[in-house]
Design a protein around this motif. Structure first.
Motif, PDB file in Angstrom:
ATOM      1  N   LEU A 100      -9.564   4.937  -0.988  1.00 52.14           N
ATOM      2  CA  LEU A 100      -9.594   4.386  -2.111  1.00 52.14           C
ATOM      3  C   LEU A 100     -10.314   4.780  -3.039  1.00 52.14           C
ATOM      4  CD1 LEU A 100      -9.997   0.516   0.238  1.00 52.14           C
ATOM      5  CD2 LEU A 100      -8.061   1.947  -0.792  1.00 52.14           C
ATOM      6  N   TYR A 114       1.019  -1.790  -0.475  1.00 52.28           N
ATOM      7  CA  TYR A 114       0.282  -0.153   0.157  1.00 52.28           C
ATOM      8  C   TYR A 114       0.758   0.859  -0.056  1.00 52.28           C
ATOM      9  CZ  TYR A 114      -3.657   3.164   1.357  1.00 52.28           C
ATOM     10  OH  TYR A 114      -5.110   4.078   1.236  1.00 52.28           O
ATOM     11  N   GLU A 138       0.738   5.859   6.916  1.00 55.84           N
ATOM     12  CA  GLU A 138      -0.153   5.273   5.691  1.00 55.84           C
ATOM     13  C   GLU A 138      -1.906   6.080   5.876  1.00 55.84           C
ATOM     14  OE1 GLU A 138      -1.074   0.731   5.235  1.00 55.84           O
ATOM     15  OE2 GLU A 138       0.826   0.690   4.935  1.00 55.84           O
ATOM     16  N   LYS A 158      -5.918   6.208   4.290  1.00 59.73           N
ATOM     17  CA  LYS A 158      -6.483   4.832   3.895  1.00 59.73           C
ATOM     18  C   LYS A 158      -7.741   6.028   2.814  1.00 59.73           C
ATOM     19  CE  LYS A 158      -5.382   1.321   5.207  1.00 59.73           C
ATOM     20  NZ  LYS A 158      -4.613  -0.222   4.277  1.00 59.73           N
TER      21      LYS A 158
END
Length: 469
Positions: free
Chosen positions: A202, A190, A198, A200
């Motif tokens: 999508l 990812y 990170e 998130k």
């Protein structure tokens, strides 16, 4: 017809200035709308500008309608060109992603640093040394806020990151490519981060980056700022908004891969794509740029912001490159000549075209000078500032533009280009008369060929050698 130099005339004929803009103007109307570049008389403004640098990814030289594409509509970038200066003879610092980014961030040939020798970076052991001065670190020292949104491709965590090289903020991907929805990158991991963590999301990546850029330029900034906005569009995989089904297929192949080569095969999507899909991707890039520029206008910072739009290297596979030969990864014109537009409403007039040869390191030197930042004397720049040319109409000094890619070499001096192909054969072209690099003048001009070859070898002798492959 106005009195034009040979280079200017060649640029008009081959540079897309005489092509219709997405079918909305005749060739003659498009040509007459642009005039050869002339600096505006100096004004009293001494305010340091903001810098918005926007990179497309693998965007070909003629992929914009203002550069000649007959089938791609790019109204926002065409408008940006009308509001500023469109460069016909602008080049990337190299023929692939990472080396060009090294050259733009450092203002130096990629071969000055170990990380710049990777073409492109594909390992966590390679990257931009955090101790090396960058455009961001030098402007930051001069009082600028700095941010990078989008593709970094100059190394991975934990050793390399924009925030280790002078950018205050980072939101984007570390690798060279990623799947536009799942965000799986070239290492199979990812690859969407906010800072070093990170993040998130999508949704379609171009949309995500656009939102972040709009938010950044809309802020109430207390000091001048630099934003590097690096889209991955239209780099493979060939996906556009609404292509979730194809995305799921590519993502499944990446997750099933057991080697990095298999990951790259799945991610590169060379069993898919089309001219129509590529067109859709370029037009989505244009729309994204339009949104960011609209936000800049609403923020009332437009007049005092230098906008530089370019590509990181020449086009690939589906790109429209006519009349150039070659493509990404080689040093023919199609691999390194890129669309380049500059706008600064408070200091530079619009509706202009420039045929001055320039390349990525020149823009590093230019922005540093405009921002009142000094290069680090321990790391001398290889680029030449265009500030005097843009603001005062000064002639640029005679100089050579230089490129080195393992078994490929090139050097441009004025209208002449020395090029060595992958088979080791040396060629000589007059680009004013032969942008397509078909009429090899090496047999007719042996002395000039030898002179340019010697100049190339003199520069190459000061660079790091490639590691044994």
């Amino acid at each position: 017809m106005p009195d034009l130099s040979r280079r200017a005339f060649g640029g008009l004929v081959g540079g897309g200035a005489v092509t219709a803009v997405a079918g909305t103007a005749t060739a003659a109307e498009a040509a007459s709308a642009e005039r050869p570049f002339k600096a505006r008389p100096a004004n009293a403004s001494r305010r340091r500008p903001n810098f918005l640098i926007i990179l497309g990814d693998d965007l070909g030289w003629a992929d914009l309608s203002s550069y000649g594409a007959p089938h791609i509509r790019t109204p926002n970038l065409d408008r940006l060109a009308r509001q500023g200066v469109r460069f016909t003879d602008a080049y990337s610092g190299s023929a692939t992603c990472s080396p060009t980014r090294f050259s733009l961030y450092t203002g130096r040939y990629p071969g000055r640093t170990k990380g710049g020798l990777a073409e492109p970076i594909a390992s966590k052991t390679q990257g931009l040394d955090p101790n090396h001065p960058t455009l961001a670190s030098l402007l930051k020292k001069a009082g600028y806020s700095t941010a990078l949104i989008g593709k970094w491709h100059c190394g991975w965590l934990p050793d390399y990151s924009p925030t280790k090289s002078g950018w205050d903020e980072f939101f984007g991907n570390f690798g060279g490519a990623l799947e536009y929805f799942s965000k799986l990158g070239q290492l199979g991991e990812y690859d969407l981060y906010e800072g070093d963590a990170e993040y998130k999301d999508l949704r379609y990546y171009t949309t995500v980056l656009t939102e972040r850029a709009v938010e950044y330029v809309s802020r109430d900034h207390g000091k001048p700022w630099l934003l590097n906005l690096n889209f991955t569009t239209p780099h493979w995989p060939w996906l556009a908004e609404g292509d979730e089904e194809t995305s799921a297929e590519i993502t499944a192949k990446i997750r099933a891969a057991t080697t990095q080569a298999e990951i790259k095969t799945a991610l590169s999507h060379y069993d898919g794509g089309s001219v129509a899909k590529y067109t859709q991707m370029v037009e989505s890039l244009d729309a994204a740029v339009g949104e960011v520029l609209a936000a800049l206008r609403r923020s009332r910072q437009e007049n005092d912001t230098v906008v530089l739009f370019a590509s990181d290297n020449g086009g690939e596979r589906w790109s429209y490159l006519w009349p150039l030969s070659g493509a990404k990864s080689n040093l023919q014109e199609g691999g390194i000549r890129v669309p380049t537009i500059v706008r600064w409403p408070s200091r530079i007039d619009g509706h202009q075209v420039s045929h001055e040869p320039n390349f990525s390191p020149d823009w590093t030197a230019t922005l540093l000078e405009l921002g009142g930042a000094r290069p680090d004397p321990a790391y001398p720049l290889d680029g030449t500032s265009l500030a005097g040319y843009l603001l005062r109409g000064e002639e640029l000094p005679e100089r050579d533009l230089f490129w080195r890619v393992r078994d490929n070499r090139a050097l441009r001096r004025d209208d002449w280009k020395y090029y060595r192909d992958h088979d080791g054969a040396d060629h000589l072209y007059n680009l004013a008369e032969d942008q397509r690099e078909q009429a090899d003048l090496a047999p007719d001009q042996p002395e000039l060929l030898a002179e340019l070859k010697k100049a190339w070898e003199r520069i190459a002798g000061g660079l790091l050698p490639y590691p044994a492959s």
